[in-house]
Design an enzyme around this catalytic site. Structure first.
Site, PDB file in Angstrom:
ATOM      1  N   ASP A   7     -22.377  12.155 -10.878  1.00  0.00           N
ATOM      2  CA  ASP A   7     -23.560  12.568 -10.127  1.00  0.00           C
ATOM      3  C   ASP A   7     -23.099  13.426  -8.955  1.00  0.00           C
ATOM      4  OD1 ASP A   7     -26.436  12.474  -9.618  1.00  0.00           O
ATOM      5  OD2 ASP A   7     -25.895  11.361  -7.807  1.00  0.00           O
ATOM      6  N   GLU A   9     -24.372  15.328  -5.004  1.00  0.00           N
ATOM      7  CA  GLU A   9     -25.318  15.511  -3.912  1.00  0.00           C
ATOM      8  C   GLU A   9     -25.115  16.919  -3.379  1.00  0.00           C
ATOM      9  OE1 GLU A   9     -27.659  13.466  -3.410  1.00  0.00           O
ATOM     10  OE2 GLU A   9     -26.863  11.743  -4.508  1.00  0.00           O
ATOM     11  N   GLU A  52     -34.459  18.051   4.921  1.00  0.00           N
ATOM     12  CA  GLU A  52     -34.993  17.400   3.718  1.00  0.00           C
ATOM     13  C   GLU A  52     -33.869  16.836   2.849  1.00  0.00           C
ATOM     14  OE1 GLU A  52     -35.826  21.429   3.483  1.00  0.00           O
ATOM     15  OE2 GLU A  52     -35.983  20.498   5.476  1.00  0.00           O
ATOM     16  N   HIS A 150     -29.562   8.013  -1.738  1.00  0.00           N
ATOM     17  CA  HIS A 150     -28.796   8.570  -2.848  1.00  0.00           C
ATOM     18  C   HIS A 150     -27.330   8.715  -2.427  1.00  0.00           C
ATOM     19  CE1 HIS A 150     -32.083  10.017  -5.619  1.00  0.00           C
ATOM     20  NE2 HIS A 150     -32.749   9.640  -4.545  1.00  0.00           N
ATOM     21  N   ASP A 155     -24.783   6.316  -7.486  1.00  0.00           N
ATOM     22  CA  ASP A 155     -25.702   6.721  -8.549  1.00  0.00           C
ATOM     23  C   ASP A 155     -24.977   6.859  -9.889  1.00  0.00           C
ATOM     24  OD1 ASP A 155     -27.672   6.689  -6.699  1.00  0.00           O
ATOM     25  OD2 ASP A 155     -28.139   8.820  -6.746  1.00  0.00           O
TER      26      ASP A 155
END
Length: 233
Positions: A7, A9, A52, A150, A155
């Site tokens: 995963d 980010e 965000e 997250h 994850d």
């Protein structure tokens, strides 16, 4: 079979508009079992962190400012993944960022032929259902209570469990367990029959079933009490 569940980010949604990779977490699986080998790294994106994005993963530019740039760890990353299939949730998104970063380093992109997308697997298995990692973990009873934001490695760990379930992991285990239990019951039954057949029984003479003279006399007396019985017509 070796597979890499991973995963990422990022600073945003589109690497073509300047968004960068800030974290990657990879888990090695062999025959769908985690080996304990992982590759995990944070990266300095060399740009700002939109509010965000930080709200999603909690990685501030202050935290990332002293982390290595992707180019510094690209070789380690490529060595770890080797030529194994790569499993991700919405894999096209993650592949897009990884390949953009590799191309910026002058390296060959990872072939999308290696891409295994768990969203696509889940969509075929559960058409019309919610397909987020959270929703699918809930469907399969995978504990994510320790996940507040997250995180790429966290994850990836959840995804590794989900991937096994999507590929029939628990069902296969239950079938094996049921088969083992059935064989155990059969063995017990066979042993019971063997033990029962080996027991020495005491011989008993059969009981007499012929009426005695006294019983016959009482029966005749009883029958004589009927007036014109139908069996005498």
């Amino acid at each position: 079979m070796r597979e890499i569940v991973f995963d990422t980010e990022t600073t945003g949604l589109d690497p073509r508009s300047g968004d960068r990779l800030v974290e990657i977490g990879c888990i090695e699986m062999v025959n769908r079992v985690p080996t304990g080998e992982v590759f995990h790294c944070y990266f300095n994106p060399e740009r700002d962190m939109p509010a965000e994005a930080e709200a999603v993963h909690g990685l501030s530019i202050t935290f990332l400012s002293d982390k290595p740039k992707f180019a510094e760890r690209a070789g380690d990353f490529l060595t770890f993944i080797g030529d194994s299939p790569m499993v991700a949730h919405n894999a096209g998104f993650d592949f897009g960022f990884i390949n953009t970063e590799l191309e910026m380093c002058g390296l060959e992109p990872v072939s999308r032929d290696r891409m295994v997308d768990t969203v696509g697997i889940a969509r075929r298995k559960h058409p019309g259902a919610k397909l987020s990692l959270d929703a699918l973990c809930s469907r399969y009873g995978i504990d994510r209570s320790h996940r507040t934001k997250h995180g790429a490695l966290l994850d990836a760990e959840l995804l590794a469990q989900l991937y096994v379930e999507l590929m029939g992991g628990r069902q296969i285990g239950l079938e094996l367990a049921a088969d083992i239990a059935a064989r155990a019951d059969m063995t017990v039954a066979q042993e019971t029959v063997t033990v029962a057949s080996s027991v020495t029984r005491t011989y008993r003479s059969p009981r007499p079933h012929v009426a005695s003279a006294e019983e016959l006399a009482r029966h005749d007396q009883f029958m004589a009490g009927f007036s014109e019985p139908i069996w005498s017509r």
